[in-house]
Motif scaffolding. Structure first.
Motif, PDB file in Angstrom:
ATOM      1  N   ASP A  24       0.817  -1.216   0.000  1.00  0.00           N
ATOM      2  CA  ASP A  24       0.000   0.000   0.000  1.00  0.00           C
ATOM      3  C   ASP A  24       0.850   1.265   0.000  1.00  0.00           C
ATOM      4  OD1 ASP A  24      -2.632  -0.941  -0.066  1.00  0.00           O
ATOM      5  OD2 ASP A  24      -2.507  -1.522   2.045  1.00  0.00           O
ATOM      6  N   GLU A  25       1.847   1.293   0.891  1.00  0.00           N
ATOM      7  CA  GLU A  25       2.619   2.533   1.039  1.00  0.00           C
ATOM      8  C   GLU A  25       3.487   2.794  -0.196  1.00  0.00           C
ATOM      9  OE1 GLU A  25       2.698  -0.072   3.023  1.00  0.00           O
ATOM     10  OE2 GLU A  25       4.748  -0.695   3.516  1.00  0.00           O
ATOM     11  N   GLN A  26       3.867   1.719  -0.895  1.00  0.00           N
ATOM     12  CA  GLN A  26       4.650   1.914  -2.129  1.00  0.00           C
ATOM     13  C   GLN A  26       3.760   2.520  -3.224  1.00  0.00           C
ATOM     14  OE1 GLN A  26       6.007  -2.195  -2.565  1.00  0.00           O
ATOM     15  NE2 GLN A  26       8.051  -1.582  -1.872  1.00  0.00           N
ATOM     16  N   ALA A  27       2.537   2.036  -3.295  1.00  0.00           N
ATOM     17  CA  ALA A  27       1.603   2.601  -4.279  1.00  0.00           C
ATOM     18  C   ALA A  27       1.365   4.080  -3.968  1.00  0.00           C
ATOM     19  CB  ALA A  27       0.287   1.821  -4.257  1.00  0.00           C
ATOM     20  N   ARG A  28       1.212   4.394  -2.698  1.00  0.00           N
ATOM     21  CA  ARG A  28       0.968   5.798  -2.320  1.00  0.00           C
ATOM     22  C   ARG A  28       2.167   6.684  -2.660  1.00  0.00           C
ATOM     23  NH1 ARG A  28      -2.045   3.599   2.170  1.00  0.00           N
ATOM     24  NH2 ARG A  28      -0.181   3.671   3.457  1.00  0.00           N
ATOM     25  N   ALA A  29       3.381   6.169  -2.433  1.00  0.00           N
ATOM     26  CA  ALA A  29       4.591   6.961  -2.729  1.00  0.00           C
ATOM     27  C   ALA A  29       4.702   7.228  -4.237  1.00  0.00           C
ATOM     28  CB  ALA A  29       5.833   6.231  -2.226  1.00  0.00           C
ATOM     29  N   LYS A  76       2.195   7.385  -6.329  1.00  0.00           N
ATOM     30  CA  LYS A  76       1.144   8.354  -6.656  1.00  0.00           C
ATOM     31  C   LYS A  76       1.608   9.778  -6.313  1.00  0.00           C
ATOM     32  CE  LYS A  76      -2.851  10.239  -7.468  1.00  0.00           C
ATOM     33  NZ  LYS A  76      -3.306  10.452  -8.841  1.00  0.00           N
ATOM     34  N   GLU A  77       2.206   9.912  -5.138  1.00  0.00           N
ATOM     35  CA  GLU A  77       2.685  11.243  -4.722  1.00  0.00           C
ATOM     36  C   GLU A  77       3.737  11.798  -5.675  1.00  0.00           C
ATOM     37  OE1 GLU A  77       3.893  11.209  -0.565  1.00  0.00           O
ATOM     38  OE2 GLU A  77       1.844  10.552  -0.077  1.00  0.00           O
ATOM     39  N   ARG A  92      -4.608  -2.290  -4.848  1.00  0.00           N
ATOM     40  CA  ARG A  92      -3.813  -1.272  -4.124  1.00  0.00           C
ATOM     41  C   ARG A  92      -3.506  -0.083  -5.020  1.00  0.00           C
ATOM     42  NH1 ARG A  92      -0.728  -6.043  -2.156  1.00  0.00           N
ATOM     43  NH2 ARG A  92      -1.867  -6.495  -0.262  1.00  0.00           N
ATOM     44  N   ASP A 122      -6.652   1.909  -5.413  1.00  0.00           N
ATOM     45  CA  ASP A 122      -6.958   2.625  -4.166  1.00  0.00           C
ATOM     46  C   ASP A 122      -6.053   3.841  -3.972  1.00  0.00           C
ATOM     47  OD1 ASP A 122      -8.942   0.875  -3.617  1.00  0.00           O
ATOM     48  OD2 ASP A 122      -7.853  -0.258  -2.081  1.00  0.00           O
ATOM     49  N   ALA A 123      -4.833   3.753  -4.500  1.00  0.00           N
ATOM     50  CA  ALA A 123      -3.906   4.888  -4.368  1.00  0.00           C
ATOM     51  C   ALA A 123      -4.235   5.995  -5.372  1.00  0.00           C
ATOM     52  CB  ALA A 123      -2.468   4.407  -4.561  1.00  0.00           C
ATOM     53  N   GLY A 124      -5.182   5.740  -6.264  1.00  0.00           N
ATOM     54  CA  GLY A 124      -5.596   6.767  -7.229  1.00  0.00           C
ATOM     55  C   GLY A 124      -4.766   6.759  -8.503  1.00  0.00           C
TER      56      GLY A 124
END
Ligand code: SAM
Ligand code: DTB
Ligand code: SF4
Length: 324
Positions: free
Chosen positions: A147-152, A154-155, A190, A193-195
Motif C-alpha cells: 500500500d505505502e509503495q503505491a501511495r509513494a 502516486k505522490e 492497491r 486505491d492509491a488513485g
C-alpha cells in the motif's frame, strides 16, 4: 445478463458482469460482424483515427526470482540475458527525452522484480518525478506493491501502473507458480486505491485455447471498474523459456481477441502490445479496425524487438492515423 449494482453518490449504476460462455459466443461470430461491432462500439467512446503511443524502457533487466514461463528475465530460465543493475537516473532521462522527441506521449519503465524491495523504491520514485517534469505521462511496472509503495508512487505523480493478469485464472498455475493470480489482483486493487490508473492485460498464444482467452477477457472486463488501459500481448517466444516452442495463434484469432476486448471494455484503451514486430502492417491494421487504439512505440520492448519508429510513422501515414 448478470449485473452488479454499485451505488455512486446516490446513483445506481448497472455494471455488466460478463460470463465466459457469453464471451466465447462473441469469439464465434463471423469475423466481419465481430470487427464491425467492435468498431461501432469504439466510435462511441474514442476518436476513430487516434492512436496513443507509449515507449518502454527496461530500467532493471534480468535476474528475476519469479518463474513466469514466457519471460526472458526469469533467473530460472537460461535465456542468455545479461542481468543488470537499476539504470542510473540520467540514463533513464536521456531515453525519456529521446522518446518524447520521437513523439511518444507516455514513458513506461519496467523492472524485473517480484516487487520492489525497501531500497528499490526511492530511486524509481525519483525517476517518475523527473520523467513527469519532461512533460511525459508516466507508467511503471515493478511487480507486486505494498500500500505505502503505491501511495509513494502516486505522490511522485505516477499516471499508470502496469500489472497484467497474464492469462486465464484456470491456466495461471501452468504458466507461473511463484505467485498467484490473487496476488496480482491484490496489487491491482492497491494501485487503484492509491488513485493511480490501472494498466492490466495479458498474453495470447501460450496454449490457453479460445476458452482460456475468453476467460482471461472475462476476468479483465469484470474488474470493477475495468482497467483504464488493456495491453494485449502476443507471446514473443523467447529461446530458453518454457514457452519457446508454443504454437503460434492464428493471426485472425488475435484480431478476434482484440475485438472482444474492445466490445467488453468499451471505454478502456486497448493496446496492441508485444508481438507487433512479427505482424504484417495489414494484420496491425485489422487490429486497429477491431478497436486497438494504443501501441508500444520504439525499437525495443523490454528485452525484445519492436518495430522502429520509422516503420510505425510510415504505417500511420498510410492509414491516416494520428498519434496522440
Ligand atoms: N516484473 C513485472 C511484472 O511481472 O509485472 C514487470 C515486467 S513484466 C516483463 C510485464 C509484462 O510483460 C508481463 O506481465 C507480461 O504480460 C509481458 N511479457 C513479458 N514477457 C513477454 C513475452 N515474452 N511475450 C509477451 N509478453 C510478455
Ligand atoms: C505489457 O503488457 N507488455 C509490455 C509492458 N506491459 C511492460 C512488456 C512486453 C514485454 C515483451 C517481452 C520483452 O521485451 O521482454
Ligand atoms: Fe519477473 Fe515480471 Fe518476468 Fe515474471 S514477468 S519473471 S515477475 S520480470
Amino acid at each position: 445478463m448478470e449485473t452488479i449494482e454499485k451505488g455512486v453518490a446516490g446513483q445506481t449504476l448497472q455494471a455488466k458482469k460478463w460470463q465466459v460462455a457469453e464471451i466465447e459466443t462473441l469469439f464465434e461470430r463471423p469475423l466481419l460482424d465481430l470487427v464491425f461491432e467492435a468498431q461501432r462500439i469504439h466510435r462511441l467512446h474514442f476518436e476513430p483515427n487516434e492512436i496513443q503511443r507509449s515507449t518502454l524502457l527496461s530500467i532493471k533487466t534480468g535476474g528475476c526470482s519469479e518463474d513466469c514461463g514466457y519471460c526472458s528475465q526469469s533467473a530460472r530460465h537460461d535465456t542468455g540475458l545479461k542481468r543488470e543493475r537499476l539504470m542510473p537516473l540520467e540514463e533513464v532521462l536521456d531515453k525519456a527525452r529521446a522518446a518524447k522527441a520521437k513523439g511518444a506521449s507516455r514513458f513506461c519503465m519496467g523492472a524485473a522484480w517480484r516487487g520492489p524491495k525497501e531500497q528499490d523504491l526511492e530511486p524509481v520514485v525519483e525517476m517518475v518525478r523527473e520523467v513527469k517534469k519532461l512533460g511525459l505521462e508516466t507508467c511503471v511496472t515493478l511487480g507486486m506493491l505494498k500500500d505505502e509503495q503505491a501511495r509513494a508512487l502516486k505522490e511522485a505523480g505516477l499516471d499508470y501502473y502496469n500489472h497484467n493478469i497474464d492469462t486465464a485464472p484456470e491456466f495461471y498455475g501452468q504458466v507461473i507458480t511463484t505467485h498467484t493470480m490473487q496476488d496480482r489482483l491484490d496489487t491491482i486493487e492497491r494501485v487503484r486505491d492509491a488513485g493511480i490508473n490501472v494498466c492490466c492485460g495479458g498474453i495470447i498464444g501460450m496454449g490457453e485455447g479460445r476458452r482460456g482467452r475468453a476467460s482471461m477477457i472475462a476476468q479483465l472486463a469484470n474488474l470493477s471498474p475495468p482497467p483504464d488501459s488493456v495491453p494485449i500481448n502476443q507471446l514473443v517466444a523467447v529461446p530458453g523459456t518454457p514457452m519457446e516452442h508454443s504454437e503460434a495463434v492464428d493471426p485472425l484469432e488475435f484480431v478476434r481477441t482484440i475485438a472482444v476486448a474492445r466490445i467488453t471494455m468499451p471505454a478502456s484503451v486497448v493496446r496492441l502490445s508485444a508481438g507487433r514486430q512479427q505482424m504484417s502492417d495489414e494484420l496491425q491494421t485489422l487490429c486497429f479496425m477491431a478497436g486497438a487504439n494504443s501501441i508500444f512505440y520504439g525499437e525495443r520492448l523490454l528485452t525484445t524487438d519492436n518495430p522502429d519508429a520509422d516503420r510505425d510513422e510510415h504505417l500511420f501515414s498510410r492509414l491516416g492515423l494520428r498519434a496522440i
